[in-house]
Design an enzyme around this catalytic site. Structure first.
Site, PDB file in Angstrom:
ATOM      1  N   ILE A  15       0.871  -1.183   0.000  1.00 49.82           N
ATOM      2  CA  ILE A  15       0.000   0.000   0.000  1.00 49.82           C
ATOM      3  C   ILE A  15       0.902   1.225   0.000  1.00 49.82           C
ATOM      4  O   ILE A  15       1.749   1.383   0.889  1.00 49.82           O
ATOM      5  CB  ILE A  15      -0.918   0.008   1.238  1.00 49.82           C
ATOM      6  CG1 ILE A  15      -1.821  -1.230   1.236  1.00 49.82           C
ATOM      7  CG2 ILE A  15      -1.747   1.296   1.284  1.00 49.82           C
ATOM      8  CD1 ILE A  15      -2.544  -1.472   2.550  1.00 49.82           C
ATOM      9  N   PHE A  16       0.743   2.094  -0.995  1.00 46.53           N
ATOM     10  CA  PHE A  16       1.591   3.277  -1.124  1.00 46.53           C
ATOM     11  C   PHE A  16       0.931   4.492  -0.490  1.00 46.53           C
ATOM     12  O   PHE A  16      -0.209   4.828  -0.799  1.00 46.53           O
ATOM     13  CB  PHE A  16       1.882   3.565  -2.596  1.00 46.53           C
ATOM     14  CG  PHE A  16       2.752   4.776  -2.816  1.00 46.53           C
ATOM     15  CD1 PHE A  16       4.079   4.770  -2.441  1.00 46.53           C
ATOM     16  CD2 PHE A  16       2.228   5.930  -3.391  1.00 46.53           C
ATOM     17  CE1 PHE A  16       4.887   5.891  -2.635  1.00 46.53           C
ATOM     18  CE2 PHE A  16       3.019   7.051  -3.592  1.00 46.53           C
ATOM     19  CZ  PHE A  16       4.352   7.031  -3.207  1.00 46.53           C
ATOM     20  N   GLY A  17       1.662   5.147   0.400  1.00 46.80           N
ATOM     21  CA  GLY A  17       1.179   6.363   1.043  1.00 46.80           C
ATOM     22  C   GLY A  17       2.018   7.553   0.623  1.00 46.80           C
ATOM     23  O   GLY A  17       3.249   7.452   0.540  1.00 46.80           O
ATOM     24  N   TYR A  18       1.377   8.672   0.382  1.00 52.46           N
ATOM     25  CA  TYR A  18       2.086   9.886  -0.052  1.00 52.46           C
ATOM     26  C   TYR A  18       1.627  11.119   0.717  1.00 52.46           C
ATOM     27  O   TYR A  18       2.082  12.239   0.457  1.00 52.46           O
ATOM     28  CB  TYR A  18       1.861  10.104  -1.560  1.00 52.46           C
ATOM     29  CG  TYR A  18       0.402  10.204  -1.934  1.00 52.46           C
ATOM     30  CD1 TYR A  18      -0.247  11.438  -1.984  1.00 52.46           C
ATOM     31  CD2 TYR A  18      -0.345   9.055  -2.211  1.00 52.46           C
ATOM     32  CE1 TYR A  18      -1.600  11.521  -2.304  1.00 52.46           C
ATOM     33  CE2 TYR A  18      -1.693   9.143  -2.529  1.00 52.46           C
ATOM     34  CZ  TYR A  18      -2.305  10.370  -2.577  1.00 52.46           C
ATOM     35  OH  TYR A  18      -3.644  10.459  -2.881  1.00 52.46           O
ATOM     36  N   GLY A  19       0.695  10.927   1.673  1.00 59.38           N
ATOM     37  CA  GLY A  19       0.205  12.010   2.521  1.00 59.38           C
ATOM     38  C   GLY A  19       0.398  11.614   3.972  1.00 59.38           C
ATOM     39  O   GLY A  19       1.493  11.242   4.384  1.00 59.38           O
ATOM     40  N   SER A  20      -0.672  11.624   4.749  1.00 58.35           N
ATOM     41  CA  SER A  20      -0.560  11.311   6.182  1.00 58.35           C
ATOM     42  C   SER A  20      -0.122   9.875   6.448  1.00 58.35           C
ATOM     43  O   SER A  20       0.414   9.586   7.521  1.00 58.35           O
ATOM     44  CB  SER A  20      -1.881  11.595   6.898  1.00 58.35           C
ATOM     45  OG  SER A  20      -2.928  10.830   6.345  1.00 58.35           O
ATOM     46  N   GLU A  95      -9.898   6.593   4.234  1.00 62.59           N
ATOM     47  CA  GLU A  95      -9.628   7.245   2.950  1.00 62.59           C
ATOM     48  C   GLU A  95     -10.858   7.326   2.044  1.00 62.59           C
ATOM     49  O   GLU A  95     -11.021   8.306   1.316  1.00 62.59           O
ATOM     50  CB  GLU A  95      -8.503   6.505   2.217  1.00 62.59           C
ATOM     51  CG  GLU A  95      -7.228   6.353   3.017  1.00 62.59           C
ATOM     52  CD  GLU A  95      -6.517   7.669   3.297  1.00 62.59           C
ATOM     53  OE1 GLU A  95      -6.774   8.647   2.576  1.00 62.59           O
ATOM     54  OE2 GLU A  95      -5.715   7.725   4.238  1.00 62.59           O
TER      55      GLU A  95
END
Length: 196
Positions: A15-20, A95
């Site tokens: 799972i790719f996260g780019y914010g919080s 989300e």
């Protein structure tokens, strides 16, 4: 694509996260890696009326905008076995239900590895979402961020933590959009404090 569609076919998932998610995943995972995805740019173009704002004053959070020449840095989390179902149930609320994001599979490139990219699930808010705010100047976005607070805390915290992650974990990456908004927000704070 719905998270449950991913769930039915996977016993292991990135799972790719780019914010919080880069500093607060709030789900169990096996491992995490800093890296990037291609073909998308990170932008503070999405509204948030739950976590970092409210209905009267929505905050600004990041989403991804398609751009063939762009790269977005963040963190990918590997979840395995029961973690897959648990993380997707949690993220579906965080989300999708509360944030208005949809899911997509992308290629994730771990930093410093010459191996092939791994497929990763990412959450993206699109322009047809009622919470989508679209582009604005760094100054406008910075002021809006300074003025907003939601159930997860102040919108400014979100911005500053994301900027700190980029400086600490990706010091070789210059995220002009993020850092311009950070500078504008800090200038707005300084003006507010000077006025008191």
């Amino acid at each position: 694509m719905k998270p449950q569609d991913v769930l039915s076919a996977k016993s292991r998932l990135w799972i790719f996260g780019y914010g919080s998610l880069v500093w607060k995943p709030d789900f169990k995972y096996k491992t995490s890696k800093v890296g990037h995805i291609r073909g998308h740019k990170r932008r503070f173009w999405h509204g948030d009326d739950h976590h970092r704002g409210d209905e009267a004053q929505p905050g600004r959070v990041v989403t991804l905008i398609e751009d063939d020449d762009a790269t977005t840095w963040g963190v990918a989390f590997e979840v395995c076995g029961a973690q897959v179902e648990e993380s997707l149930k949690y993220l579906n609320v965080r989300e999708t239900v509360c944030g208005g994001y949809v899911t997509k599979m992308v290629d994730f490139f771990p930093e410093g590895e010459e191996s092939s990219p791994v497929p990763a699930l990412v959450y993206i808010a699109t322009a047809d979402n009622p919470l989508y705010l679209g582009p604005a100047s760094a100054e406008e976005i910075g002021v809006q961020i300074v003025m907003c607070r939601g159930k997860s805390g102040h919108n400014l915290e979100y911005l500053l933590r994301l900027a700190a992650f980029m400086r600490d974990s990706c010091p070789h990456v210059q995220d002009g959009h993020l850092f311009a908004i950070e500078a504008a927000a800090l200038s707005a704070v300084a003006l507010l404090l000077a006025a008191q």
